[in-house]
Design a protein around this motif. Structure first.
Motif, PDB file in Angstrom:
ATOM      1  N   SER A 137       0.300   0.411  -9.151  1.00  0.00           N
ATOM      2  CA  SER A 137      -0.672   0.824  -8.282  1.00  0.00           C
ATOM      3  C   SER A 137      -2.021   0.912  -8.859  1.00  0.00           C
ATOM      4  CB  SER A 137      -0.456   2.093  -7.218  1.00  0.00           C
ATOM      5  OG  SER A 137      -0.548   3.208  -8.078  1.00  0.00           O
ATOM      6  N   THR A 175      -2.754  -7.392   7.953  1.00  0.00           N
ATOM      7  CA  THR A 175      -3.539  -6.109   7.689  1.00  0.00           C
ATOM      8  C   THR A 175      -4.337  -5.620   8.938  1.00  0.00           C
ATOM      9  OG1 THR A 175      -5.487  -7.393   6.846  1.00  0.00           O
ATOM     10  CG2 THR A 175      -4.163  -6.471   5.353  1.00  0.00           C
ATOM     11  N   ARG A 212      -3.144   0.949  -3.734  1.00  0.00           N
ATOM     12  CA  ARG A 212      -2.542  -0.069  -3.258  1.00  0.00           C
ATOM     13  C   ARG A 212      -1.929  -1.110  -4.383  1.00  0.00           C
ATOM     14  NH1 ARG A 212      -8.176  -1.942  -0.979  1.00  0.00           N
ATOM     15  NH2 ARG A 212      -7.578   0.234  -0.024  1.00  0.00           N
ATOM     16  N   LEU A 255      -5.674  -2.063   9.254  1.00  0.00           N
ATOM     17  CA  LEU A 255      -6.363  -2.221   7.734  1.00  0.00           C
ATOM     18  C   LEU A 255      -7.463  -3.105   8.194  1.00  0.00           C
ATOM     19  CD1 LEU A 255      -3.354  -1.834   5.570  1.00  0.00           C
ATOM     20  CD2 LEU A 255      -5.034   0.155   6.021  1.00  0.00           C
ATOM     21  N   TRP A 272       0.653  -1.258  -0.164  1.00  0.00           N
ATOM     22  CA  TRP A 272       0.119   0.054  -0.043  1.00  0.00           C
ATOM     23  C   TRP A 272       0.828   1.180  -0.085  1.00  0.00           C
ATOM     24  CZ3 TRP A 272      -0.211  -3.917   3.494  1.00  0.00           C
ATOM     25  CH2 TRP A 272      -1.543  -4.683   3.292  1.00  0.00           C
ATOM     26  N   ASN A 273       0.559   2.330  -0.571  1.00  0.00           N
ATOM     27  CA  ASN A 273       1.033   3.583  -0.476  1.00  0.00           C
ATOM     28  C   ASN A 273       0.980   4.260   1.090  1.00  0.00           C
ATOM     29  OD1 ASN A 273       1.534   6.477  -0.299  1.00  0.00           O
ATOM     30  ND2 ASN A 273       0.290   6.843  -2.204  1.00  0.00           N
ATOM     31  N   ALA A 274       2.208   4.273   1.538  1.00  0.00           N
ATOM     32  CA  ALA A 274       2.295   4.670   3.002  1.00  0.00           C
ATOM     33  C   ALA A 274       1.444   5.768   3.313  1.00  0.00           C
ATOM     34  CB  ALA A 274       3.596   4.747   3.420  1.00  0.00           C
ATOM     35  N   ASP A 313      -1.150   6.934   1.995  1.00  0.00           N
ATOM     36  CA  ASP A 313      -2.824   6.871   1.683  1.00  0.00           C
ATOM     37  C   ASP A 313      -2.962   5.325   1.349  1.00  0.00           C
ATOM     38  OD1 ASP A 313      -5.376   6.815   0.643  1.00  0.00           O
ATOM     39  OD2 ASP A 313      -5.037   8.209  -0.867  1.00  0.00           O
ATOM     40  N   THR A 314      -3.461   4.650   2.202  1.00  0.00           N
ATOM     41  CA  THR A 314      -3.415   3.055   1.975  1.00  0.00           C
ATOM     42  C   THR A 314      -4.559   2.612   1.128  1.00  0.00           C
ATOM     43  OG1 THR A 314      -4.795   3.039   3.957  1.00  0.00           O
ATOM     44  CG2 THR A 314      -2.206   2.534   4.063  1.00  0.00           C
ATOM     45  N   ASP A 359      -9.162  -4.251   2.344  1.00  0.00           N
ATOM     46  CA  ASP A 359      -8.105  -3.696   1.892  1.00  0.00           C
ATOM     47  C   ASP A 359      -6.687  -4.529   1.263  1.00  0.00           C
ATOM     48  OD1 ASP A 359      -8.865  -0.794   2.828  1.00  0.00           O
ATOM     49  OD2 ASP A 359      -8.339  -1.703   5.017  1.00  0.00           O
ATOM     50  N   ILE A 418       3.962   0.442   2.720  1.00  0.00           N
ATOM     51  CA  ILE A 418       3.865  -0.875   3.510  1.00  0.00           C
ATOM     52  C   ILE A 418       3.678  -1.858   2.686  1.00  0.00           C
ATOM     53  CG2 ILE A 418       2.599  -1.321   5.493  1.00  0.00           C
ATOM     54  CD1 ILE A 418       1.236   1.360   5.731  1.00  0.00           C
TER      55      ILE A 418
END
Length: 272
Positions: free
Chosen positions: A117, A166, A94, A171, A86-88, A90-91, A175, A216
């Motif tokens: 992504s 998660t 992904r 999360l 995931w983008n750290a 903004d999760t 997610d 992440i």
């Protein structure tokens, strides 16, 4: 409401797709690099940030910053390693394997390819890869697939591992994106089914993935559902987080396809 398209409209759409595909394939390099050499070269101790060994059947997650890289190493024996990210910042952004395949016109991921992504940005560049046998189509093991494959044996599986990972990250199940299976030689056969293409990865194979944004990343070390080994015996996997060398202007991953070029342009807008 279902809309029935005419034969002419279908033909015109197909022609546009084939023209776009032809342009994309013409842009791609004629020859991709050969597999990275074995054994894996040593990483400079001054570049190493952290090293983690994931026991067979277990999972791990880490923060990975832009410009760092991960070496996933089968130094203790062959084992499939599942990965999600995931983008750290903004999760909701992904890993997206559908776009990764579609934008590069191939399911064969290896050195010189990138992982996209769902926002059209590049998450990873594959900068080294000795195996060339990774599965971005089928997904990981589940409790049901393990029960069918290993009856009467208590096992861990990728789906439940990622649910645990998660949850610890704050999360939810929704997610969890589609899973990239490293060191899993799965291909589509002539009937359209999934097939394990022999054990083409070796004990000692490795892959290195450079982060193109802060992420992440979570891993699961469980056998692939199609792994022909009837015994549940995943080997430990070593993951090294290290500072990668800055990419050159002609870096293959950044220039291999027109879609990758656009993906990195999207990254630049995000990081500006």
């Amino acid at each position: 409401m279902h809309v029935r398209r005419s034969a002419e409209e279908i033909a015109a759409n197909r022609q546009r797709y084939e023209e776009h595909q032809k342009k994309g394939l013409e842009f791609a390099p004629k020859t991709l690099p050969t597999p990275s050499p074995l054994p894996a070269p040593a990483i400079s101790p001054t570049a190493v940030i952290h090293q983690e060994t994931i026991p067979g059947g277990w999972y791990w997650s880490t923060l990975l910053k832009h410009g760092e890289a991960l070496r996933i190493d089968q130094q203790d024996g062959a084992s499939t390693v599942a990965l999600i990210a995931w983008n750290a910042a903004d999760t909701s952004e992904r890993l997206n394997l559908v776009d990764t395949v579609k934008m590069q016109w191939t399911t064969a991921l290896g050195k010189g390819r990138v992982i996209f992504s769902d926002m059209g940005r590049v998450m990873f560049s594959m900068i080294e890869d000795s195996a060339g046998s990774h599965d971005c189509l089928m997904g990981g093991s589940t409790a049901a697939s393990n029960a069918a494959k290993y009856p009467g044996v208590k096992t861990r599986n990728t789906r439940d591992n990622f649910i645990l990972a998660t949850g610890k990250l704050g999360l939810e199940r929704r997610d969890i994106p589609a899973v990239l299976n490293l060191f899993a030689p799965v291909r589509i056969d002539d009937t359209g089914g999934f097939r394990w293409q022999g054990k083409t990865s070796n004990s000692g194979d490795y892959a290195e993935m450079r982060a193109e944004m802060d992420m992440i990343v979570a891993f699961s070390n469980c056998p692939h559902p199609l792994d022909p080994n009837p015994v549940y015996a995943p080997a430990p996997v070593t993951i090294t987080r290290f500072r990668a060398a800055a990419p050159a202007a002609d870096d293959l991953a950044r220039t291999a396809t027109a879609e990758a070029v656009r993906g990195f342009e999207n990254n630049a807008l995000m990081q500006a």
